[in-house]
Design an enzyme around this catalytic site. Sequence first.
Site, short mmCIF file in Angstrom:
data_model
loop_
_atom_site.label_atom_id
_atom_site.label_comp_id
_atom_site.label_asym_id
_atom_site.label_seq_id
_atom_site.Cartn_x
_atom_site.Cartn_y
_atom_site.Cartn_z
N LYS A 216 44.91 46.21 12.87
CA LYS A 216 45.29 45.59 14.14
C LYS A 216 46.07 44.29 13.91
CE LYS A 216 42.14 45.50 17.35
NZ LYS A 216 40.96 45.10 18.15
N GLU A 222 41.94 44.29 2.39
CA GLU A 222 41.96 45.54 1.65
C GLU A 222 43.14 46.41 2.06
OE1 GLU A 222 37.55 44.44 2.36
OE2 GLU A 222 39.43 44.42 3.50
N GLY A 277 36.87 48.48 16.23
CA GLY A 277 37.27 49.32 15.11
C GLY A 277 36.54 50.64 15.05
N ARG A 278 35.23 50.63 15.30
CA ARG A 278 34.45 51.86 15.19
C ARG A 278 34.66 52.79 16.38
NH1 ARG A 278 31.70 47.33 15.67
NH2 ARG A 278 30.08 46.93 17.21
N GLU A 363 26.59 49.42 12.58
CA GLU A 363 27.38 48.23 12.85
C GLU A 363 27.18 47.77 14.29
OE1 GLU A 363 31.39 47.13 10.92
OE2 GLU A 363 31.97 47.95 12.86
N HIS A 394 18.18 71.66 0.58
CA HIS A 394 17.82 71.83 -0.83
C HIS A 394 17.77 70.49 -1.55
CE1 HIS A 394 17.93 76.26 -1.11
NE2 HIS A 394 18.76 76.16 -0.09
N LYS A 516 32.87 38.84 3.17
CA LYS A 516 34.33 38.76 3.04
C LYS A 516 34.78 37.36 2.66
CE LYS A 516 35.76 42.42 6.28
NZ LYS A 516 36.52 42.68 7.52
#
Length: 553
Positions: A216, A222, A277-278, A363, A394, A516
């Site tokens: 954004k 990153e 964001g999510r 979050e 399993h 961060k």
Amino acid sequence: MPGFAQASDLSAWKSLMKHHQELGRSIVLKDAFAEDPKRFEKFSRTFTNEVDKSETIFDFSKNFITDETLQLLCQLAREAKVEELRDDMFKGEKINFTEKRAVYHVALRNTENWPMQVDGKSVVEEVNSVLEHMKEFSEEVRSGKWTGYTGKAIDTVVNIGIGGSDLGPVMVSEALKPYGKRDMKLHFVSNIDGTHMAEALRDSNPETTLFLVASKTFTTAETTTNANTAKKWFLEHAKDESAIAKHFVALSTNEAEVTKFGIDKKNMFGFADWVGGRYSVWSAIGLSVCLYIGYDNFHDFLAGGHAMDKHFKETPLEQNIPVLGGLLSVWYSDFFGAQTHLVSPFDQYLHRFPAYLQQLSMESNGKAITRSGDYVKYTTGAILFGEPATNAQHSFYQLLHQGTKLIPTDFILAAESHNPIENNKHQKMLASNYFAQAEALMIGKTPEEVRAEGAADELVPHKTFLGNRPTTSILAQKITPATLGALIAYYEHMTFTEGAIWNINSFDQWGVELGKSLAKKIQSELETSGEVSGHDASTSGLINAFKKKAGIN
């Protein structure tokens, strides 16, 4: 925010505490079904998707609930003002009060063009404008009209993002792979570990690769680092910086940084600050999905989400499917002491769905401070995990069946497979496990049943299953774009309901910032020689050991 109390101070919470003391000692699910043959009909709900009229069953009947439980939980929702908060969200009110923002991802999938405003200004037109831009661009790329710097059509898309800018697109593109353009390769790069980018570039041709830079602000460390690595790789082949405009687009709102990077502002796809964001896969962040499955399918995906929004907004609490899911989560977390929530889809295409839900849930509700600024007096934010079955049964299903922990579980299945191979044999085997696991978790196996099978006395305790483990079964017709959209929206509104009950802000994420900021300081220390000593002994020792091993000293 005034007017909201600690959940544990609400009268319905206190009534639920008393009810739990009575119910927790007495409810045995298999007996409850024997006593009430209509329990399934009473406690299951059916969602009819307006997009394609398909029905999805949400079976809550294998949970620790009675008529009284449901009544008290819905009363808790009313006292916690879930309906008021929900209505404020749909009105564009700034319910994300710590960041003074609206929470308006529902406006991104407003396919019926409901009037929706923030600060008195309609957002409908801008949302539709971005969607129209996505439609035009995706159709050009998919048709081959959009070409790279040598005139070749695009056959590879690399989405560079992190968090919601990665988890949403990769999950949806995997889930809807049957609708995808199979001759188009998709790569999603999120990790700052250079391996992630290196592997994507190794499988890409600079003449035919399109990079989507999803940030954004266009300043996410990153993402911009990975984008600049991709840009350097590209220019080593293209040589001409003007070629960047044919191979890089920005999912961003920072025009200055975008154009500085070399991306044509015409190839910017923006979204507002009320898009978390999510929740951003519904926005321009979903461009990779749109490119892969085509705009019509992407629109159906949005419309499916909107159909669940409509249900959540208009349906009374007792029949409101996401509200019931959220209330059950609170019921288990705060009254039964459950710390986890398992989501296990019986669908290989949904293999990234639990990872997506981890961010959505943890979050959002990994918070300990109420709206009034006080520390909560109860547990919030379940630890959500999951893997697709049948492989999961399993591995960690052993813990579900015979472990000491209560793990409320959601099982998800589509009746209709996209790949009905061998006369649907595989789907029938898959479905048999879906039904059997929920039944086995409920009924268990008694010592008498184990002995009747001829087990030696010393093995009887080891082969006994206590049962009485709660599950919710979600049964769809088929995982279509519309069905997936509705399923995601179900979990979004379920998460909203949890946060409203717990009286926390589900829409900020300050917890990701501290690490961060510390990383920025440490990065500068890693870029210079010499030992460091400005941290605790452990951190300083590890940094110095790393520098020595990496040859930085």
